[in-house]
Design a protein around this motif. Structure first.
Motif, PDB file in Angstrom:
ATOM      1  N   ASP A 156      25.312 -22.314 -34.397  1.00 15.57           N
ATOM      2  CA  ASP A 156      24.509 -21.343 -35.271  1.00 15.57           C
ATOM      3  C   ASP A 156      25.014 -20.190 -34.442  1.00 15.57           C
ATOM      4  OD1 ASP A 156      23.874 -23.181 -37.147  1.00 15.57           O
ATOM      5  OD2 ASP A 156      21.844 -23.510 -36.071  1.00 15.57           O
ATOM      6  N   VAL A 157      25.528 -18.917 -35.300  1.00 12.14           N
ATOM      7  CA  VAL A 157      25.758 -17.700 -34.824  1.00 12.14           C
ATOM      8  C   VAL A 157      25.036 -16.618 -35.536  1.00 12.14           C
ATOM      9  CG1 VAL A 157      27.333 -16.009 -34.191  1.00 12.14           C
ATOM     10  CG2 VAL A 157      27.970 -18.373 -33.872  1.00 12.14           C
ATOM     11  N   LYS A 158      24.172 -15.903 -34.814  1.00 12.26           N
ATOM     12  CA  LYS A 158      23.158 -14.672 -35.546  1.00 12.26           C
ATOM     13  C   LYS A 158      24.489 -13.993 -36.148  1.00 12.26           C
ATOM     14  CE  LYS A 158      19.321 -12.062 -34.980  1.00 12.26           C
ATOM     15  NZ  LYS A 158      18.304 -11.626 -34.018  1.00 12.26           N
ATOM     16  N   TYR A 159      24.175 -13.405 -37.361  1.00  8.48           N
ATOM     17  CA  TYR A 159      25.099 -12.486 -38.077  1.00  8.48           C
ATOM     18  C   TYR A 159      24.955 -11.059 -37.290  1.00  8.48           C
ATOM     19  CZ  TYR A 159      27.280 -10.099 -41.895  1.00  8.48           C
ATOM     20  OH  TYR A 159      28.291  -9.306 -42.538  1.00  8.48           O
ATOM     21  N   GLY A 160      26.153 -10.397 -36.732  1.00  7.29           N
ATOM     22  CA  GLY A 160      25.973  -9.474 -35.792  1.00  7.29           C
ATOM     23  C   GLY A 160      25.497  -7.997 -36.562  1.00  7.29           C
ATOM     24  N   LEU A 161      25.409  -7.887 -37.864  1.00  3.84           N
ATOM     25  CA  LEU A 161      25.058  -6.786 -38.658  1.00  3.84           C
ATOM     26  C   LEU A 161      25.748  -5.534 -37.914  1.00  3.84           C
ATOM     27  CD1 LEU A 161      21.194  -7.245 -38.192  1.00  3.84           C
ATOM     28  CD2 LEU A 161      22.782  -7.773 -40.175  1.00  3.84           C
ATOM     29  N   GLU A 162      26.908  -5.611 -37.292  1.00  2.32           N
ATOM     30  CA  GLU A 162      27.706  -4.542 -36.741  1.00  2.32           C
ATOM     31  C   GLU A 162      28.229  -4.096 -38.159  1.00  2.32           C
ATOM     32  OE1 GLU A 162      29.399  -1.923 -33.998  1.00  2.32           O
ATOM     33  OE2 GLU A 162      28.610  -3.785 -33.227  1.00  2.32           O
ATOM     34  N   TYR A 163      28.443  -2.494 -38.311  1.00  2.00           N
ATOM     35  CA  TYR A 163      28.906  -2.070 -39.557  1.00  2.00           C
ATOM     36  C   TYR A 163      30.324  -1.873 -39.475  1.00  2.00           C
ATOM     37  CZ  TYR A 163      30.357   0.855 -43.503  1.00  2.00           C
ATOM     38  OH  TYR A 163      31.036   1.465 -44.586  1.00  2.00           O
ATOM     39  N   LEU A 164      31.311  -2.774 -39.768  1.00  2.00           N
ATOM     40  CA  LEU A 164      32.590  -2.669 -39.632  1.00  2.00           C
ATOM     41  C   LEU A 164      33.373  -1.875 -40.685  1.00  2.00           C
ATOM     42  CD1 LEU A 164      32.950  -6.485 -38.688  1.00  2.00           C
ATOM     43  CD2 LEU A 164      32.905  -4.666 -37.111  1.00  2.00           C
ATOM     44  N   GLY A 165      32.756  -1.515 -41.837  1.00  2.00           N
ATOM     45  CA  GLY A 165      33.435  -0.828 -42.788  1.00  2.00           C
ATOM     46  C   GLY A 165      34.009  -1.848 -44.072  1.00  2.00           C
ATOM     47  N   ASN A 166      34.670  -1.356 -44.764  1.00  2.00           N
ATOM     48  CA  ASN A 166      35.303  -1.978 -46.030  1.00  2.00           C
ATOM     49  C   ASN A 166      36.636  -2.474 -45.541  1.00  2.00           C
ATOM     50  OD1 ASN A 166      35.759  -3.160 -48.686  1.00  2.00           O
ATOM     51  ND2 ASN A 166      35.602  -1.149 -49.491  1.00  2.00           N
ATOM     52  N   LEU A 167      36.566  -3.960 -45.149  1.00  2.00           N
ATOM     53  CA  LEU A 167      38.029  -4.233 -44.594  1.00  2.00           C
ATOM     54  C   LEU A 167      38.433  -5.591 -45.493  1.00  2.00           C
ATOM     55  CD1 LEU A 167      36.667  -4.553 -40.910  1.00  2.00           C
ATOM     56  CD2 LEU A 167      38.241  -2.988 -41.727  1.00  2.00           C
ATOM     57  N   PRO A 168      39.566  -5.524 -45.481  1.00  2.00           N
ATOM     58  CA  PRO A 168      40.586  -6.979 -46.052  1.00  2.00           C
ATOM     59  C   PRO A 168      40.227  -8.094 -45.135  1.00  2.00           C
ATOM     60  CG  PRO A 168      42.177  -5.346 -44.884  1.00  2.00           C
ATOM     61  CD  PRO A 168      40.791  -4.721 -44.963  1.00  2.00           C
ATOM     62  N   ARG A 169      40.189  -9.421 -45.791  1.00  2.00           N
ATOM     63  CA  ARG A 169      40.024 -10.493 -45.087  1.00  2.00           C
ATOM     64  C   ARG A 169      41.404 -11.423 -45.274  1.00  2.00           C
ATOM     65  NH1 ARG A 169      34.526 -11.985 -44.337  1.00  2.00           N
ATOM     66  NH2 ARG A 169      35.440 -13.575 -43.152  1.00  2.00           N
TER      67      ARG A 169
END
Length: 315
Positions: free
Chosen positions: A169-182
């Motif tokens: 279980d990894v806590k979602y980092g909430l870092e704003y990475l921008g609008n990125l492709p996957r």
């Protein structure tokens, strides 16, 4: 380009001219703002049409909440034994997004929709696979081995997003990475994710190895996107010494970012032995859950969510 409003105002004057103080405030406000957007988007998800919902939230939030809605819906379908019907629904959702992406969209929205199609196609394939395997419980390995998103509460009754895979279980980092492709997910990508997430559970790093251009670095970067962590890619060369890498590790340990050291095998053997010791020091500190630790005669405050990955190109 997209705009995400901060949840509170920041006054740099209150930091008495200390840049790091008010930047720390900015970072805290960013984390709170992303969490606030996630909560609002989750409340809004079932209020109307999904296509309309996709166009009204930031790209990163759309990706995270879509994965979360998919997790809860699949678990409900498994319990109600209605997976074949959910495959049909998933296909219809992809069809809606494909029709949307054919329209004349703004570039930012186009990136959001394209990234969501990539995630949705993989999600549909997973549902089809577990339906064919006749999965009857949400505790079966074929389901828990997928990347799943949940809302959780901590002891202080604060909500947070948790990304789960197998026993990690990894806590979602909430870092704003921008609008990125996957990244398009293949069976090999999935296996890499499972291995890397298993490594995180053990407070270790991962070391994908293989020929050039097979997506080792991109897989590490995409897993970082999935858990909202900043991933710094660093190309190693034979001119690197342990002092330069030591400075890098100090920053990583304090910031909680992830790093991917590309072509790690290029570093000189004499340097590698020292670097291995530096990495071990950080990993041991994370394993012991310490708040501060000594690193090369410096007392550092540890962010235990930091992680170090290396990629190697044999031969």
């Amino acid at each position: 380009m997209e705009r995400v409003s901060l949840v509170r105002k920041i006054n740099p004057a209150l930091a008495n001219g200390l840049v790091e103080m008010w930047l720390k405030e900015v970072e805290g406000a960013m984390l709170d703002s992303v969490l606030n957007q996630l909560k609002k988007a989750w409340e809004d998800y079932y209020q109307g049409d999904r296509v309309g919902w996709v166009t009204s939230w930031p790209g990163q939030v759309v990706q995270g909440i879509s994965c979360m809605a998919w997790t809860y819906e699949v678990e409900e379908a498994i319990e109600k034994k209605s997976l074949p019907a959910y495959v049909v629904k998933s296909t219809a959702q992809i069809g809606d997004l494909v029709r949307l992406v054919r329209l004349d969209l703004k570039s930012g929205l186009r990136i959001t929709v394209e990234a969501l199609i990539v995630l949705d196609v993989h999600a549909r394939d997973v549902v089809k696979a577990i339906s064919d395997l006749n999965v009857l419980s949400i505790h079966e390995f074929d389901w828990i081995s997928q990347l799943r998103y949940y809302w959780h509460e901590n002891e202080k009754k604060e909500e947070y997003v948790c990304v789960s895979m197998v026993v990690t279980d990894v806590k979602y980092g909430l870092e704003y990475l921008g609008n990125l492709p996957r990244l398009v997910v293949t069976p090999l990508t999935d296996r890499c994710y499972r291995t890397l997430m298993g490594a995180l559970k053990l407070c270790l790093g991962g070391a994908p190895e293989g020929p050039a251009g097979t997506g080792k670095t991109e897989t590490c970067k995409d897993l970082a996107k999935a858990v909202a962590k900043k991933c710094v890619v660093f190309n190693c060369s034979d001119g690197l010494d342990y002092k330069a890498l030591g400075k890098f590790f100090k920053g990583l340990a304090q910031s909680g970012a992830w790093a991917c050291f590309d072509e790690f095998n290029r570093i000189e053997l004499e340097v590698l032995s020292v670097v291995a010791q530096q990495i071990l020091t950080i990993q041991r500190a994370i394993g012991r859950k310490v708040v501060k630790f000594f690193f090369e005669d410096t007392m550092l405050r540890l962010d235990p969510t930091c992680s170090i990955f290396i990629t190697m190109n044999p031969g």
